[in-house]
Structure formats: structure tokens, C-alpha cells
Design a protein around this motif. Sequence first.
Motif, PDB file in Angstrom:
ATOM      1  N   TYR A  90      -7.328  27.253  15.184  1.00  0.00           N
ATOM      2  CA  TYR A  90      -6.803  28.151  14.152  1.00  0.00           C
ATOM      3  C   TYR A  90      -5.286  28.088  14.085  1.00  0.00           C
ATOM      4  O   TYR A  90      -4.704  28.186  12.994  1.00  0.00           O
ATOM      5  N   ASP A  91      -4.621  27.918  15.231  1.00  0.00           N
ATOM      6  CA  ASP A  91      -3.164  27.790  15.219  1.00  0.00           C
ATOM      7  C   ASP A  91      -2.742  26.559  14.414  1.00  0.00           C
ATOM      8  O   ASP A  91      -1.818  26.630  13.596  1.00  0.00           O
ATOM      9  N   ALA A  92      -3.421  25.440  14.639  1.00  0.00           N
ATOM     10  CA  ALA A  92      -3.116  24.205  13.903  1.00  0.00           C
ATOM     11  C   ALA A  92      -3.405  24.394  12.410  1.00  0.00           C
ATOM     12  O   ALA A  92      -2.611  23.971  11.552  1.00  0.00           O
ATOM     13  N   LEU A  93      -4.528  25.049  12.112  1.00  0.00           N
ATOM     14  CA  LEU A  93      -4.900  25.301  10.721  1.00  0.00           C
ATOM     15  C   LEU A  93      -3.854  26.183  10.036  1.00  0.00           C
ATOM     16  O   LEU A  93      -3.444  25.912   8.899  1.00  0.00           O
ATOM     17  N   LEU A  94      -3.405  27.216  10.731  1.00  0.00           N
ATOM     18  CA  LEU A  94      -2.414  28.119  10.151  1.00  0.00           C
ATOM     19  C   LEU A  94      -1.072  27.419   9.936  1.00  0.00           C
ATOM     20  O   LEU A  94      -0.401  27.671   8.935  1.00  0.00           O
ATOM     21  N   LYS A  95      -0.683  26.537  10.864  1.00  0.00           N
ATOM     22  CA  LYS A  95       0.556  25.772  10.681  1.00  0.00           C
ATOM     23  C   LYS A  95       0.456  24.908   9.431  1.00  0.00           C
ATOM     24  O   LYS A  95       1.394  24.825   8.636  1.00  0.00           O
ATOM     25  N   ASP A  96      -0.685  24.240   9.279  1.00  0.00           N
ATOM     26  CA  ASP A  96      -0.908  23.389   8.113  1.00  0.00           C
ATOM     27  C   ASP A  96      -0.864  24.219   6.825  1.00  0.00           C
ATOM     28  O   ASP A  96      -0.238  23.820   5.843  1.00  0.00           O
ATOM     29  N   MET A  97      -1.517  25.365   6.846  1.00  0.00           N
ATOM     30  CA  MET A  97      -1.524  26.238   5.667  1.00  0.00           C
ATOM     31  C   MET A  97      -0.114  26.735   5.358  1.00  0.00           C
ATOM     32  O   MET A  97       0.254  26.886   4.188  1.00  0.00           O
ATOM     33  N   GLU A  98       0.666  27.003   6.390  1.00  0.00           N
ATOM     34  CA  GLU A  98       2.035  27.465   6.190  1.00  0.00           C
ATOM     35  C   GLU A  98       2.870  26.385   5.501  1.00  0.00           C
ATOM     36  O   GLU A  98       3.648  26.685   4.586  1.00  0.00           O
ATOM     37  N   LYS A  99       2.686  25.125   5.924  1.00  0.00           N
ATOM     38  CA  LYS A  99       3.408  24.014   5.281  1.00  0.00           C
ATOM     39  C   LYS A  99       3.022  23.921   3.808  1.00  0.00           C
ATOM     40  O   LYS A  99       3.879  23.768   2.929  1.00  0.00           O
ATOM     41  N   LYS A 100       1.715  23.983   3.540  1.00  0.00           N
ATOM     42  CA  LYS A 100       1.249  23.903   2.152  1.00  0.00           C
ATOM     43  C   LYS A 100       1.772  25.079   1.330  1.00  0.00           C
ATOM     44  O   LYS A 100       2.132  24.926   0.165  1.00  0.00           O
ATOM     45  N   SER A 101       1.812  26.247   1.951  1.00  0.00           N
ATOM     46  CA  SER A 101       2.307  27.434   1.274  1.00  0.00           C
ATOM     47  C   SER A 101       3.783  27.272   0.918  1.00  0.00           C
ATOM     48  O   SER A 101       4.213  27.642  -0.182  1.00  0.00           O
ATOM     49  N   ASP A 102       4.558  26.704   1.835  1.00  0.00           N
ATOM     50  CA  ASP A 102       5.975  26.448   1.555  1.00  0.00           C
ATOM     51  C   ASP A 102       6.134  25.469   0.393  1.00  0.00           C
ATOM     52  O   ASP A 102       7.001  25.643  -0.472  1.00  0.00           O
ATOM     53  N   GLN A 103       5.278  24.431   0.366  1.00  0.00           N
ATOM     54  CA  GLN A 103       5.330  23.466  -0.727  1.00  0.00           C
ATOM     55  C   GLN A 103       5.007  24.138  -2.056  1.00  0.00           C
ATOM     56  O   GLN A 103       5.670  23.886  -3.071  1.00  0.00           O
ATOM     57  N   HIS A 104       4.003  25.022  -2.050  1.00  0.00           N
ATOM     58  CA  HIS A 104       3.650  25.750  -3.276  1.00  0.00           C
ATOM     59  C   HIS A 104       4.822  26.622  -3.727  1.00  0.00           C
ATOM     60  O   HIS A 104       5.103  26.715  -4.928  1.00  0.00           O
ATOM     61  N   ARG A 105       5.486  27.258  -2.773  1.00  0.00           N
ATOM     62  CA  ARG A 105       6.631  28.109  -3.107  1.00  0.00           C
ATOM     63  C   ARG A 105       7.737  27.292  -3.778  1.00  0.00           C
ATOM     64  O   ARG A 105       8.332  27.738  -4.760  1.00  0.00           O
TER      65      ARG A 105
END
Length: 126
Positions: A90-105
Motif C-alpha cells: 500500500y505504501d508503494a501504491l500510495l507513492k505511485d498515486m501521489e505521483k500521478k496526482s501531482d501530474q494531474h495537478r
Amino acid sequence: MAEAIQKKLKAEVEKYAQMQKDVSKSMSARQKLETQLTENNIVKEELDMLDTANTVYKLIGPVLVKQDLDEAKATVAKRLEYINGEIQRYDALLKDMEKKSDQHREVLSSLQQEFQKAQGLAVGKA
């Protein structure tokens, strides 16, 4: 032109909102795992205090069944290992989601700027 940008902007906002929902779900699942980890660590500590003279019971449905102490310790150790693995996942998944979220921003920010420029041009022409 502004309408096309507005449609893109709306689609990106919806994607971003869905991403935030997914992040929230993953955070919730990770918190549940943390709770399970704490509970299992307490069980492990309790089992470590026992010696072979003590009796350990396992709840299976509505029935308490006698269980070997070593078997109970092994079961808890495997459970702890599994929970730790899931937390890392889940930590790895959340890091990945955070990167994608930053890209969306970033994409949202650039689209908003484009939209504002397009509106400025439309107002200038009118």
C-alpha cells in the motif's frame, strides 16, 4: 476554442477527483492494516509470555479449540509477515498515486491557464 479547453478541463477535474477517491480508499485500507498489525503485535507479546504449561485456545466459529502454543506463535508470525507485506504494498501504491496526482495537478494548472488566456482573447475580440 475556449469551449474545447473547458471540456478538457472538466474531464481532467473528474479524473483528478476519482484519483483522490482512490487515494482515500487506499489510505483507509492501510489504516486498517496498521490496526491489525498493532493487534497482532499485542497477541504476539501475550503468546511470548506463555510457557508450554499454559493452554492456548483458538476460536473457530462458536467453538474454542485447543491449539499448540508453537502453532499459535507460528500462525501469528505468518500473519504479521503478511500484514507487513501488505502495508509495504500500500505504501508503494500510495507513492505511485501521489505521483500521478501531482501530474494531474500540473495538467489542470496548465489547462486553467490556457482557458483563462482563451477567455481573455474572446473578451478582447468582442
